[in-house]
Design a protein around this motif. Structure first.
Motif, PDB file in Angstrom:
ATOM      1  N   THR A   1      40.429  38.433  38.787  1.00  0.00           N
ATOM      2  CA  THR A   1      39.433  39.506  38.832  1.00  0.00           C
ATOM      3  C   THR A   1      39.205  39.882  40.298  1.00  0.00           C
ATOM      4  OG1 THR A   1      37.319  38.348  39.119  1.00  0.00           O
ATOM      5  CG2 THR A   1      38.256  38.382  36.878  1.00  0.00           C
ATOM      6  N   VAL A   2      38.790  41.126  40.495  1.00  0.00           N
ATOM      7  CA  VAL A   2      38.476  41.600  41.844  1.00  0.00           C
ATOM      8  C   VAL A   2      37.098  42.251  41.777  1.00  0.00           C
ATOM      9  CG1 VAL A   2      39.148  43.149  43.711  1.00  0.00           C
ATOM     10  CG2 VAL A   2      40.907  41.937  42.413  1.00  0.00           C
TER      11      VAL A   2
ATOM     12  N   THR B   1      35.536  47.198  44.344  1.00  0.00           N
ATOM     13  CA  THR B   1      36.814  47.918  44.378  1.00  0.00           C
ATOM     14  C   THR B   1      36.755  49.086  45.365  1.00  0.00           C
ATOM     15  OG1 THR B   1      36.116  49.209  42.457  1.00  0.00           O
ATOM     16  CG2 THR B   1      37.507  47.279  42.038  1.00  0.00           C
TER      17      THR B   1
ATOM     18  N   GLY C   1      39.142  46.093  47.982  1.00  0.00           N
ATOM     19  CA  GLY C   1      39.243  45.555  46.625  1.00  0.00           C
ATOM     20  C   GLY C   1      40.166  46.360  45.726  1.00  0.00           C
ATOM     21  N   ALA C   2      40.090  47.683  45.782  1.00  0.00           N
ATOM     22  CA  ALA C   2      40.971  48.502  44.938  1.00  0.00           C
ATOM     23  C   ALA C   2      42.423  48.227  45.303  1.00  0.00           C
ATOM     24  CB  ALA C   2      40.640  49.983  45.100  1.00  0.00           C
TER      25      ALA C   2
ATOM     26  N   ALA D   1      43.366  44.740  43.971  1.00  0.00           N
ATOM     27  CA  ALA D   1      43.501  44.699  42.508  1.00  0.00           C
ATOM     28  C   ALA D   1      44.810  45.371  42.069  1.00  0.00           C
ATOM     29  CB  ALA D   1      42.299  45.391  41.859  1.00  0.00           C
TER      30      ALA D   1
ATOM     31  N   VAL E   1      44.976  41.709  35.808  1.00  0.00           N
ATOM     32  CA  VAL E   1      43.888  41.896  36.766  1.00  0.00           C
ATOM     33  C   VAL E   1      42.761  42.716  36.133  1.00  0.00           C
ATOM     34  CG1 VAL E   1      43.253  42.812  39.041  1.00  0.00           C
ATOM     35  CG2 VAL E   1      45.552  41.899  38.676  1.00  0.00           C
TER      36      VAL E   1
ATOM     37  N   GLY F   1      39.358  44.659  37.485  1.00  0.00           N
ATOM     38  CA  GLY F   1      38.564  45.084  38.642  1.00  0.00           C
ATOM     39  C   GLY F   1      37.143  45.425  38.221  1.00  0.00           C
TER      40      GLY F   1
ATOM     41  N   ASP G   1      33.176  46.858  39.706  1.00  0.00           N
ATOM     42  CA  ASP G   1      32.340  47.379  40.787  1.00  0.00           C
ATOM     43  C   ASP G   1      30.992  47.783  40.191  1.00  0.00           C
ATOM     44  OD1 ASP G   1      33.281  48.572  43.844  1.00  0.00           O
ATOM     45  OD2 ASP G   1      31.329  49.188  43.066  1.00  0.00           O
TER      46      ASP G   1
ATOM     47  N   LEU H   1      46.507  46.143  34.446  1.00  0.00           N
ATOM     48  CA  LEU H   1      45.330  46.410  35.287  1.00  0.00           C
ATOM     49  C   LEU H   1      44.243  47.121  34.491  1.00  0.00           C
ATOM     50  CD1 LEU H   1      43.972  46.446  38.091  1.00  0.00           C
ATOM     51  CD2 LEU H   1      45.110  48.627  38.519  1.00  0.00           C
TER      52      LEU H   1
ATOM     53  N   PHE I   1      39.723  47.984  34.430  1.00  0.00           N
ATOM     54  CA  PHE I   1      38.505  48.037  35.237  1.00  0.00           C
ATOM     55  C   PHE I   1      37.297  47.971  34.324  1.00  0.00           C
ATOM     56  CE2 PHE I   1      41.756  50.071  37.815  1.00  0.00           C
ATOM     57  CZ  PHE I   1      41.564  49.444  39.034  1.00  0.00           C
TER      58      PHE I   1
ATOM     59  N   CYS J   1      35.396  41.103  47.064  1.00  0.00           N
ATOM     60  CA  CYS J   1      35.836  42.052  48.101  1.00  0.00           C
ATOM     61  C   CYS J   1      34.730  43.057  48.425  1.00  0.00           C
ATOM     62  CB  CYS J   1      37.071  42.804  47.628  1.00  0.00           C
ATOM     63  SG  CYS J   1      38.464  41.752  47.249  1.00  0.00           S
TER      64      CYS J   1
END
Ligand code: NAD
Length: 466
Positions: A13-14, A17, A21-22, A25, A35, A37, A39, A73, A75, A92
Motif C-alpha cells: 500500500t502507498v 499519493t 507517493g503516486a 505506487a 498495489v 494507493g 490519499d 494497481l 486506489f 509518502c
C-alpha cells in the motif's frame, strides 16, 4: 540475506499519493506488485483511478495507464481497506515547513502512521518514505506499537526517497541507490523482497539503522543545496569585480574532484524539498545540541534567497532604474523545468517581487500556470511565450524550460518593446542575443562580456537537473 524465496511477493500500500507517493505506487505496480494507493484527497484519488496523473511528470501518465491495465494497481480513500490489504505499507505523505518555525510539520506523518497502526491486525511492515528529521522513526516506532493491537509485532522501517521531479520515473525504477533503515532482520528481509526487481538489477543497497537512513536523505539534500549556493556565492563576488561566474564554473567543473553537476550559477534552488529540508535539518540539529555543525546551512539558505532579490535588481537596472509600470515577461514559474511544482519556486518569487515594485508582470510557464495562479492570482498569466513577450520592456528567463532555451532571439525581438533580457538561469548563449541587438544580463556576469575567453573546452559545464 538468504531465503528470500520463502517470502512471497508482498502486497503493497502507498499512503499519500502526491509527487512521491503516486510515482511510487505506479512504479511498484509496473514492477509486478499488487498495489493499493490511498490519499485523504478524494479528488486526487478520483483522478488517479481514471488514469489521470494529478501533476506534470514526464512519462508517468503512460506508466499509470500500463499499471491500471495490468489490474495490479487500485486506489481508495478507505483506510480500513488499506490496513487489511497490505503486507508492506509505504507512507509518502508531505512534511512541509511548519507555519510558525523552520521545523518540519510532522502532523501528516503522525496521522498516517497512527491511522494505520490502529487498524492493522496482522503482522506487517510500516515503511516511511517521507523526508523526516532524525529521530522521527524511533519516535514513530514507539507510537505505533503503543497504538496497535499487535504491539511490537508491528514493525517500522525507513526507506528514504531520492527521486527528482522531472525524472521521477527513471529515478524510481532505476535509482542510484537504495537505503533501508531497519531495526530487525525480518524488516530487512521484507524490504529486500519488496525491492527484489531493483536489487536483481544490481542497484547498490545500503542497509542501515533508522537514524542513519533518515540522515542520508537530509544530508544529501544539504550537500546539493550547498554546492548550488557555493557557486552562487562566487557569483556575488564576481558581481563586484569584472570576473565572470560562468567561466569560473566551467573551469571548476573540469576539476574531476569538483565536477560540474549542481555547479551552475543562477537563480538558485527551490521546490518542495531542498529549502524546507535544509531548514528542518538545521532546526533539528539545534534541538539535538549540534546546531553548530550545520550552522552553515543558514548561510546556504541566505545566499539562495539573495539571488532572488539580486535578480530583481538586475531587471530594475535593465529597465532604467524604476520598475513602476514596466512590462516584464516572466518566463517560467515552476521551480525547475519539466515540473509543474511551484512550491518555494524562485521564478514565482521573483515575479511576485517585481509585481510588488509596480511592474506589470506577465507569466508564462509551459506546465505550471495553473498552480502558480492558485498561489498568486494577481499576476497575469498567458498561454504562450509569444503572448508573454508582447510589448515587454524586459524579458526575464526564470525557469530554464527547453522552449525558452530554443527561442529565436529575432522572433522574440519582433514582439517586445525593448530588446532586454535577463537570463536568470545561465541558459542562453549571450552572443545569440547580443548579436541581434539585445541587452543581455545574467547573475554573476560582467555587464558587457565583450572579452569572454574562448577556451578549448568542447562542452560547456552542464548541470543535471535537481
Ligand atoms: P505532496 O504534497 O505532493 O503529496 C503529499 C500527499 O500526502 C498529498 O496528496 C496529501 O493529500 C497526502 N496526505 C496528507 N495527509 C495524509 C494522510 N494522513 N493520509 C494519506 N495521505 C495524506 O508531497 P510530495 O512532494 O509527494 O512529498 C512527500 C514527501 O516525500 C515529503 O516528505 C517530501 O519531502 C518527500 N520527497 C519528495 C520528493 C519530490 O520530489 N517531491 C522527493 C523525495 C522525497
Amino acid at each position: 540475506m538468504n531465503n528470500l524465496a520463502s517470502f512471497s511477493a508482498p502486497k503493497i500500500t502507498v499512503v499519500g499519493t502526491g509527487y512521491l507517493g503516486a510515482t511510487h505506487a505506479i512504479s511498484m505496480a509496473v514492477l509486478g506488485f499488487d498495489v493499493l494507493g490511498f490519499d485523504v484527497d478524494h479528488h486526487k484519488i478520483a483522478q488517479l483511478r481514471t488514469g489521470k496523473v494529478p501533476f506534470f511528470e514526464p512519462g508517468l501518465p503512460e506508466k499509470l495507464e500500463e499499471a491500471l491495465a495490468s489490474g495490479r494497481l487500485h486506489f481508495t480513500t478507505n483506510m480500513d481497506k488499506v490496513a487489511g490489504f497490505g503486507d508492506v505499507h509505504f507512507v509518502c505523505v508531505g512534511t512541509p515547513q511548519s507555519a510558525d518555525s523552520t521545523a518540519a510539520n510532522l502532523s501528516y506523518v503522525d496521522a498516517a502512521f497512527s491511522e494505520l497502526a490502529a487498524r492493522i491486525t496482522r503482522k506487517a511492515l510500516l515503511v516511511g518514505k517521507s523526508t523526516v528529521p532524525i529521530g522521527t522513526a524511533a519516535r514513530l516506532t514507539q507510537m505505533v506499537q503503543d497504538i496497535s493491537p499487535l504491539g511490537p509485532e508491528l514493525e517500522l522501517a525507513w526507506n528514504p526517497e531520492f527521486l527528482r521531479e522531472g525524472f521521477a520515473v527513471q529515478d524510481t525504477l532505476h535509482p542510484d541507490r537504495l537505503v533501508f533503515g531497519v531495526a530487525s532482520e525480518w524488516a530487512e528481509a521484507m524490504l529486500r523482497r519488496t525491492f527484489l526487481p531493483l536489487l536483481d538489477e544490481g542497484i547498490p543497497l545500503i542497509v542501515a539503522d533508522l537514524a542513519t537512513a533518515e540522515l542520508v536523505k537530509v544530508a544529501a539534500n544539504s550537500f546539493l543545496a550547498t554546492k548550488i549556493s557555493f557557486i552562487n556565492a562566487m557569483a556575488e563576488v564576481c558581481e563586484c569585480t569584472s570576473a565572470d561566474v560562468s567561466l569560473l564554473a566551467q573551469a571548476l567543473s573540469l576539476d574531476s574532484r569538483i565536477g560540474g553537476r549542481f555547479l551552475k550559477p543562477g537563480l538558485g534552488f527551490g521546490g518542495g524539498c531542498l529549502p524546507k529540508d535544509i531548514r528542518a535539518f538545521k532546526h533539528r540539529a539545534e534541538e539535538l545540541g549540534v546546531g553548530q555543525a550545520v550552522r552553515f546551512l543558514g548561510e546556504v539558505d541566505s545566499i539562495n534567497n539573495r539571488r532572488r532579490v539580486r535578480t530583481v535588481d538586475l531587471i530594475r537596472e535593465l529597465a532604467g532604474g524604476d520598475l513602476t509600470g514596466v512590462r516584464v515577461a516572466a518566463l517560467g514559474a515552476a521551480f525547475k523545468p519539466n515540473s509543474d511544482d511551484v512550491r518555494d519556486a524562485p521564478a514565482l518569487d521573483v515575479a511576485r517581487l517585481l509585481y510588488m515594485e509596480g511592474a506589470v508582470v506577465t507569466v508564462y510557464d509551459p506546465e505550471a500556470n495553473a498552480n502558480a495562479h492558485r498561489l498568486y492570482p494577481d499576476l497575469n498569466y498567458v498561454g504562450s511565450l509569444a503572448e508573454a513577450a508582447d510589448q515587454a520592456d524586459v524579458v526575464a528567463l526564470l525557469t530554464e524550460w527547453e522552449e525558452f532555451r530554443q527561442a529565436d532571439p529575432n522572433s522574440l525581438g519582433a514582439r517586445v518593446r525593448h530588446r532586454r533580457i535577463l537570463d536568470g538561469r545561465h541558459a542562453l548563449d549571450p552572443d545569440r542575443y547580443t548579436s541581434k541587438g539585445w541587452e543581455y544580463r545574467a547573475l554573476g556576469r560582467p555587464y558587457q562580456p565583450a572579452v569572454r575567453v574562448r577556451q578549448n573546452v568542447e562542452k560547456p559545464a552542464t548541470q543535471l537537473p535537481l
